[in-house]
Design a protein around this motif. Sequence first.
Motif, PDB file in Angstrom:
ATOM      1  N   TYR A 199      48.003  -9.762  65.975  1.00 55.13           N
ATOM      2  CA  TYR A 199      47.743 -11.138  67.380  1.00 55.13           C
ATOM      3  C   TYR A 199      46.777 -11.607  67.959  1.00 55.13           C
ATOM      4  CZ  TYR A 199      47.894  -6.659  71.357  1.00 55.13           C
ATOM      5  OH  TYR A 199      47.141  -5.827  72.041  1.00 55.13           O
ATOM      6  N   ASP A 200      45.884 -10.570  68.333  1.00 55.42           N
ATOM      7  CA  ASP A 200      44.362 -10.940  68.843  1.00 55.42           C
ATOM      8  C   ASP A 200      43.690 -11.310  67.951  1.00 55.42           C
ATOM      9  OD1 ASP A 200      43.965  -8.628  67.272  1.00 55.42           O
ATOM     10  OD2 ASP A 200      42.763  -7.605  69.124  1.00 55.42           O
ATOM     11  N   ASP A 201      43.447 -11.660  66.861  1.00 55.89           N
ATOM     12  CA  ASP A 201      42.608 -11.750  65.967  1.00 55.89           C
ATOM     13  C   ASP A 201      43.456 -12.363  64.164  1.00 55.89           C
ATOM     14  OD1 ASP A 201      40.777 -13.087  64.497  1.00 55.89           O
ATOM     15  OD2 ASP A 201      39.375 -10.983  63.740  1.00 55.89           O
ATOM     16  N   PRO A 202      43.968 -13.830  65.076  1.00 57.01           N
ATOM     17  CA  PRO A 202      44.728 -14.508  63.211  1.00 57.01           C
ATOM     18  C   PRO A 202      44.050 -14.739  62.297  1.00 57.01           C
ATOM     19  CG  PRO A 202      45.430 -15.907  65.564  1.00 57.01           C
ATOM     20  CD  PRO A 202      44.451 -14.774  66.264  1.00 57.01           C
ATOM     21  N   GLY A 230      41.536   1.797  69.382  1.00 54.36           N
ATOM     22  CA  GLY A 230      41.264   1.132  70.685  1.00 54.36           C
ATOM     23  C   GLY A 230      42.088  -0.383  70.406  1.00 54.36           C
ATOM     24  N   LYS A 231      43.612  -0.163  69.605  1.00 54.31           N
ATOM     25  CA  LYS A 231      44.667  -1.426  69.721  1.00 54.31           C
ATOM     26  C   LYS A 231      44.886  -1.715  70.540  1.00 54.31           C
ATOM     27  CE  LYS A 231      44.522  -4.328  66.607  1.00 54.31           C
ATOM     28  NZ  LYS A 231      44.052  -5.677  66.723  1.00 54.31           N
ATOM     29  N   ASP A 232      45.575  -1.933  71.380  1.00 53.72           N
ATOM     30  CA  ASP A 232      47.050  -2.070  72.290  1.00 53.72           C
ATOM     31  C   ASP A 232      47.899  -2.728  71.478  1.00 53.72           C
ATOM     32  OD1 ASP A 232      48.407  -2.077  73.967  1.00 53.72           O
ATOM     33  OD2 ASP A 232      47.735  -3.606  75.841  1.00 53.72           O
ATOM     34  N   ILE A 233      48.881  -2.143  70.842  1.00 54.28           N
ATOM     35  CA  ILE A 233      50.157  -2.872  70.889  1.00 54.28           C
ATOM     36  C   ILE A 233      51.370  -2.114  71.677  1.00 54.28           C
ATOM     37  CG2 ILE A 233      49.041  -2.579  68.103  1.00 54.28           C
ATOM     38  CD1 ILE A 233      50.866   0.041  67.746  1.00 54.28           C
ATOM     39  N   SER A 234      51.408  -2.034  72.785  1.00 58.04           N
ATOM     40  CA  SER A 234      52.297  -2.287  73.927  1.00 58.04           C
ATOM     41  C   SER A 234      52.983  -2.897  74.612  1.00 58.04           C
ATOM     42  CB  SER A 234      51.580  -0.907  75.002  1.00 58.04           C
ATOM     43  OG  SER A 234      50.679  -1.661  75.441  1.00 58.04           O
ATOM     44  N   THR A 235      53.403  -3.874  73.036  1.00 61.15           N
ATOM     45  CA  THR A 235      54.155  -5.185  73.076  1.00 61.15           C
ATOM     46  C   THR A 235      55.433  -5.586  73.467  1.00 61.15           C
ATOM     47  OG1 THR A 235      53.657  -5.876  70.986  1.00 61.15           O
ATOM     48  CG2 THR A 235      51.911  -6.078  72.637  1.00 61.15           C
ATOM     49  N   TYR A 236      56.193  -6.339  74.021  1.00 58.51           N
ATOM     50  CA  TYR A 236      57.480  -6.310  73.258  1.00 58.51           C
ATOM     51  C   TYR A 236      57.904  -6.521  71.429  1.00 58.51           C
ATOM     52  CZ  TYR A 236      61.825  -9.374  72.948  1.00 58.51           C
ATOM     53  OH  TYR A 236      63.282  -9.124  72.367  1.00 58.51           O
ATOM     54  N   GLY A 237      56.701  -7.220  71.372  1.00 59.63           N
ATOM     55  CA  GLY A 237      56.589  -7.955  69.555  1.00 59.63           C
ATOM     56  C   GLY A 237      56.645  -6.049  69.042  1.00 59.63           C
ATOM     57  N   PHE A 238      55.958  -5.942  69.546  1.00 60.00           N
ATOM     58  CA  PHE A 238      55.725  -4.405  68.215  1.00 60.00           C
ATOM     59  C   PHE A 238      57.225  -3.460  68.538  1.00 60.00           C
ATOM     60  CE2 PHE A 238      54.151  -0.167  67.556  1.00 60.00           C
ATOM     61  CZ  PHE A 238      53.949  -0.146  66.016  1.00 60.00           C
ATOM     62  N   LEU A 239      57.443  -2.990  69.777  1.00 61.25           N
ATOM     63  CA  LEU A 239      58.642  -2.618  70.092  1.00 61.25           C
ATOM     64  C   LEU A 239      59.862  -3.355  69.516  1.00 61.25           C
ATOM     65  CD1 LEU A 239      60.084  -0.004  72.079  1.00 61.25           C
ATOM     66  CD2 LEU A 239      60.896  -2.278  73.765  1.00 61.25           C
ATOM     67  N   GLY A 240      59.839  -4.394  69.397  1.00 62.96           N
ATOM     68  CA  GLY A 240      61.270  -4.985  68.617  1.00 62.96           C
ATOM     69  C   GLY A 240      60.931  -5.568  67.104  1.00 62.96           C
ATOM     70  N   TYR A 241      59.538  -4.745  66.331  1.00 64.36           N
ATOM     71  CA  TYR A 241      60.013  -5.378  65.124  1.00 64.36           C
ATOM     72  C   TYR A 241      60.835  -4.489  64.532  1.00 64.36           C
ATOM     73  CZ  TYR A 241      57.311  -0.329  63.265  1.00 64.36           C
ATOM     74  OH  TYR A 241      57.260   0.672  62.461  1.00 64.36           O
TER      75      TYR A 241
END
Length: 328
Positions: free
Chosen positions: A50-53, A121-132
């Motif tokens: 998400y941080d570099d599309p 070093g990647k933060d994927i503690s996001t709603y999107g990743f939880l819900g994938y």
Amino acid sequence: MARERILSGMRPTGRLHIGHLSVIENWVRLQEEHECYYFIADWHALTTAYDDPSELQENIRSMLVDWLSAGLNPERSTIFVQSHVKEHAELHLLFSMITPLSWLERVPTYKDQVQQLGQEGKDISTYGFLGYPLLQAADILIYRASAVPVGEDQLPHLEFCREVARRFNHLYKVPLFPEPKALLSRVALLPGIDGRKMSKSYRNDIPLGATPEEVREKVRLMITDPTRIHKSDPGHPEVCVVHTYHEIYNREEIEETRASCRAGAIGCVACKRRLADRVNEVLEPLRERRQRLLQRPELLQDILHAGAARAREVAGSTIAEVRAAMGV
């Protein structure tokens, strides 16, 4: 008799490599006998990128070209980009209203990947990743697919999808969604040239679009039997990455290659040269088709446009029934 409906997709997170080829070849076989929907999962790509599309659109184009080069036929399969069919997102949202949070938190890969990517070093503690996994369930169920080609590591995700289907059908007293079965794919698992998992980030992959020279250089760098010092030393093919590739790409000569290695009758340089030639033979038809496709960008756009239109017809019918069942 109606053909079984199949759904599968890939995330456009980077160039495809020859480790993906057996998966695509399986899709090509399936399209001959089934109603197949294959999608480029760009929303899923954003769950970790998400941080570099910046490369997303190029990765989508490259993935489509690789699929077509390997034999997917847009006249036999519906090929499209996930975000071009908004019904995926709507069904994901509606499913989120009925899915217990604990179901998402217990998905085996969730905590493992959060920890693993966190170490990188990647933060994927996001709603999107939880819900994938729920978005995956929406991807499958929006087409009411009856089967999904998966590897064994993906079985928990498919069972999650089946649970969502059962819960919806039970809550709203409608037999709307089938419980899709797994088509366990017997695909070749290729290691990277260094023996680790093949990955672009490790720089140990052989891209599907590699030139003959790139293939030779990649094969030249492959890890071989560390105990072989001289050409005439007896080899141990079971520990050699080159031999693993020979088992997949040089099956007709594998017994002779294995025996020659054990007897010290063939050196690693010659063995690698033989493998590089064979891999280039496999990839050459793909290269030729790839070059032709890259010269026709309008055709690529037409294929995705037509695929999305066909997908929306099916997805729209499903979402209309979901809305009716849920009173929205």
